[in-house]
Design an enzyme around this catalytic site. Structure first.
Site, PDB file in Angstrom:
ATOM      1  N   VAL A 186       0.774  -1.452  -0.087  1.00 58.56           N
ATOM      2  CA  VAL A 186      -0.010  -0.189  -0.063  1.00 58.56           C
ATOM      3  C   VAL A 186       0.940   1.206  -0.065  1.00 58.56           C
ATOM      4  O   VAL A 186       0.589   2.245  -0.563  1.00 58.56           O
ATOM      5  CB  VAL A 186      -0.946   0.094   1.232  1.00 58.56           C
ATOM      6  CG1 VAL A 186      -1.764   1.271   1.298  1.00 58.56           C
ATOM      7  CG2 VAL A 186      -1.802  -1.296   1.019  1.00 58.56           C
ATOM      8  N   CYS A 189     -10.755  -2.510   3.173  1.00 58.86           N
ATOM      9  CA  CYS A 189     -10.874  -2.669   1.594  1.00 58.86           C
ATOM     10  C   CYS A 189     -12.259  -3.225   1.287  1.00 58.86           C
ATOM     11  O   CYS A 189     -12.785  -2.796   0.451  1.00 58.86           O
ATOM     12  CB  CYS A 189      -9.805  -3.352   1.051  1.00 58.86           C
ATOM     13  SG  CYS A 189      -9.456  -4.981   2.022  1.00 58.86           S
ATOM     14  N   GLN A 221     -11.798 -12.654  -1.543  1.00 60.41           N
ATOM     15  CA  GLN A 221     -10.799 -11.823  -1.480  1.00 60.41           C
ATOM     16  C   GLN A 221      -9.390 -12.088  -1.887  1.00 60.41           C
ATOM     17  O   GLN A 221      -9.096 -13.148  -1.703  1.00 60.41           O
ATOM     18  CB  GLN A 221     -10.522 -11.411   0.040  1.00 60.41           C
ATOM     19  CG  GLN A 221     -12.002 -10.811   0.431  1.00 60.41           C
ATOM     20  CD  GLN A 221     -11.969 -10.097   1.992  1.00 60.41           C
ATOM     21  OE1 GLN A 221     -13.110 -10.198   2.624  1.00 60.41           O
ATOM     22  NE2 GLN A 221     -10.688  -9.438   2.355  1.00 60.41           N
ATOM     23  N   ARG A 258     -10.712 -16.324   1.244  1.00 60.52           N
ATOM     24  CA  ARG A 258      -9.419 -15.916   0.613  1.00 60.52           C
ATOM     25  C   ARG A 258      -9.477 -16.619  -0.711  1.00 60.52           C
ATOM     26  O   ARG A 258      -9.687 -17.948  -0.576  1.00 60.52           O
ATOM     27  CB  ARG A 258      -8.274 -16.169   1.326  1.00 60.52           C
ATOM     28  CG  ARG A 258      -6.974 -15.658   1.092  1.00 60.52           C
ATOM     29  CD  ARG A 258      -7.020 -14.253   0.838  1.00 60.52           C
ATOM     30  NE  ARG A 258      -6.661 -13.662   2.152  1.00 60.52           N
ATOM     31  CZ  ARG A 258      -6.687 -12.189   2.567  1.00 60.52           C
ATOM     32  NH1 ARG A 258      -7.022 -11.409   1.440  1.00 60.52           N
ATOM     33  NH2 ARG A 258      -6.545 -11.823   3.735  1.00 60.52           N
ATOM     34  N   HIS A 300     -10.364  -7.759  -5.116  1.00 59.09           N
ATOM     35  CA  HIS A 300     -11.324  -8.289  -4.369  1.00 59.09           C
ATOM     36  C   HIS A 300     -12.710  -8.257  -5.260  1.00 59.09           C
ATOM     37  O   HIS A 300     -13.174  -7.444  -5.924  1.00 59.09           O
ATOM     38  CB  HIS A 300     -11.921  -7.783  -3.156  1.00 59.09           C
ATOM     39  CG  HIS A 300     -10.919  -7.769  -2.145  1.00 59.09           C
ATOM     40  ND1 HIS A 300      -9.676  -8.515  -2.055  1.00 59.09           N
ATOM     41  CD2 HIS A 300     -10.677  -7.071  -1.035  1.00 59.09           C
ATOM     42  CE1 HIS A 300      -9.153  -8.235  -0.994  1.00 59.09           C
ATOM     43  NE2 HIS A 300      -9.703  -7.434  -0.371  1.00 59.09           N
TER      44      HIS A 300
HETATM   45  C1  2RA Z   1      -7.677  -8.537   3.933  1.00 59.05           C
HETATM   46  N1  2RA Z   1      -8.844  -6.624   4.248  1.00 59.05           N
HETATM   47  O1  2RA Z   1      -7.910  -8.644   2.588  1.00 59.05           O
HETATM   48  C2  2RA Z   1      -7.757  -7.072   4.570  1.00 59.05           C
HETATM   49  C3  2RA Z   1      -6.661  -6.148   4.229  1.00 59.05           C
HETATM   50  N2  2RA Z   1      -6.490  -4.932   4.863  1.00 59.05           N
HETATM   51  O2  2RA Z   1      -7.155  -9.438   4.188  1.00 59.05           O
END
Ligand code: 2RA
Length: 339
Positions: free
Chosen positions: A14, A134, A161, A240, A247
């Site tokens: 970032v 995010c 994500q 994830r 995302h």
């Molecule tokens: C993630 N939102 O995607 C968190 C990162 N800040 O793991």
């Protein structure tokens, strides 16, 4: 001349994106200070044809700094954020440290700019503004314009994500594992305690006593704060997935007032920071790859929720770059509003 700015955590994904966004948007800084841990101090960074030496973060760094962009983890923000504010600096913090603190604005510039009213560079007072998580930013960029029209009473979010949310090392591990698996080798699992390549798993954030993970509860709590509505019902499942830096989120909305899908599409087509990707005939909808390294959040699969009566429910699908609009761009847009 413009504000003096500092970047805390400049070597992270970032932090590097802060530089790219500042440059891309011709942010009118008069001076720039790059701050990081002792490990990175002394390294040089070329930025806008100027060599900068990265300095070790300490309490004296913020003297004369107008705006400090933080993205170095919650403990660094907790320790140095208040010190910077004390010095008169306005801190824009990308960590979760202060997001839910009463009185700290939690801001998405296109959504709730009024929350940071009165905080300006040159006012002589420091300040602290929190960048939302995010997945919250990406979701609310699309859900809010609809909420403003028809008042969302319940929102159900499923997120997909990217690796970038877990940091640059997680992105590297995904690439390495993918190569290893394709070559028939055992995947290297150091960041996550399980195979990531060709797999997906429940988000790696800690599980809380209610069975939700912290990432899911961030979406619940941050939505209520940003919409200034403690009654809206929100639930989320955060996953994830083996994608690098953007995302994707499936969002189901229930409204107090009817909102048909065509009106919804029209509202979204006019909303700032969004692009509509909703081509049913070509079966073309938002994808993480298409939004990667882009500013806009893409929204599509706009359709009436057939499980609801009439036009009281809507399903949409959004994709957004986690490092850019999900973090660095949002923070720089906040900084622009301080000028
Ligand atoms: C993630 N939102 O995607 C968190 C990162 N800040 O793991």
């Amino acid at each position: 001349n413009g504000p003096s700015i500092a970047i805390v955590g400049v070597t992270g994904a970032v932090g590097q994106e802060f530089l790219s966004v500042l440059s891309g948007r011709n942010f009118p800084y008069s001076s720039l200070k790059l701050l990081a841990s002792k490990r990175s101090a002394g390294k040089t960074q070329l930025f806008e044809n100027q060599q900068y030496t990265i300095q070790e973060l300490n309490e004296e760094c913020f003297d004369g700094v107008d705006i400090a962009l933080f993205s170095a983890g919650g403990s660094i923000s907790k320790k140095f954020g208040p010190i910077a504010v004390e010095k008169g600096t306005i801190v824009v913090d990308n960590s979760s440290a202060f997001r839910m603190v009463e009185g700290v604005p939690l801001v998405i510039p296109e959504v709730n700019p009024e929350a940071m009213e009165g905080i300006k560079v040159g006012s002589g007072r420091g300040g602290l503004i929190a960048n939302p998580n995010c997945s919250t930013i990406i979701c609310l960029m699309a859900a809010t314009p609809l909420h403003r029209r028809a008042k969302v009473t319940r929102m159900v979010v499923s997120t997909y994500q990217a690796a970038s949310g877990a940091g640059a090392a997680a992105m590297e591990e995904l690439l390495q594992q993918t190569r290893e698996v394709l070559e028939g080798q055992e995947p290297t699992c150091e960041i996550f305690n399980q195979q990531y390549a060709f797999n997906l798993f429940s988000h790696n954030a800690p599980i809380m006593s209610n069975g939700y993970n912290e990432e899911e509860m961030k979406l619940v709590k941050e939505t209520r704060k940003i919409w200034n509505n403690m009654d809206v019902k929100v639930t989320a499942t955060c996953i994830r997935v083996p994608v690098m830096r953007a995302h994707a989120e499936s969002v189901n909305l229930q409204f107090e007032n009817p909102l048909d899908e065509n009106t919804a599409r029209e509202i979204l087509s006019k909303a700032p920071g969004l692009v509509i990707v909703d081509d049913r005939s070509a079966n073309r909808f938002p994808t993480p790859l298409e939004v990667s390294n882009r500013d806009a959040v893409a929204v599509g699969r706009i359709r009436r929720d057939v499980s609801q009566e009439g036009d009281y429910g809507l399903d949409i699908f959004v994709c957004g770059d986690q490092i850019r609009k999900g973090a660095a761009l949002n923070a720089v847009q906040i900084a622009e509003m301080l000028l």
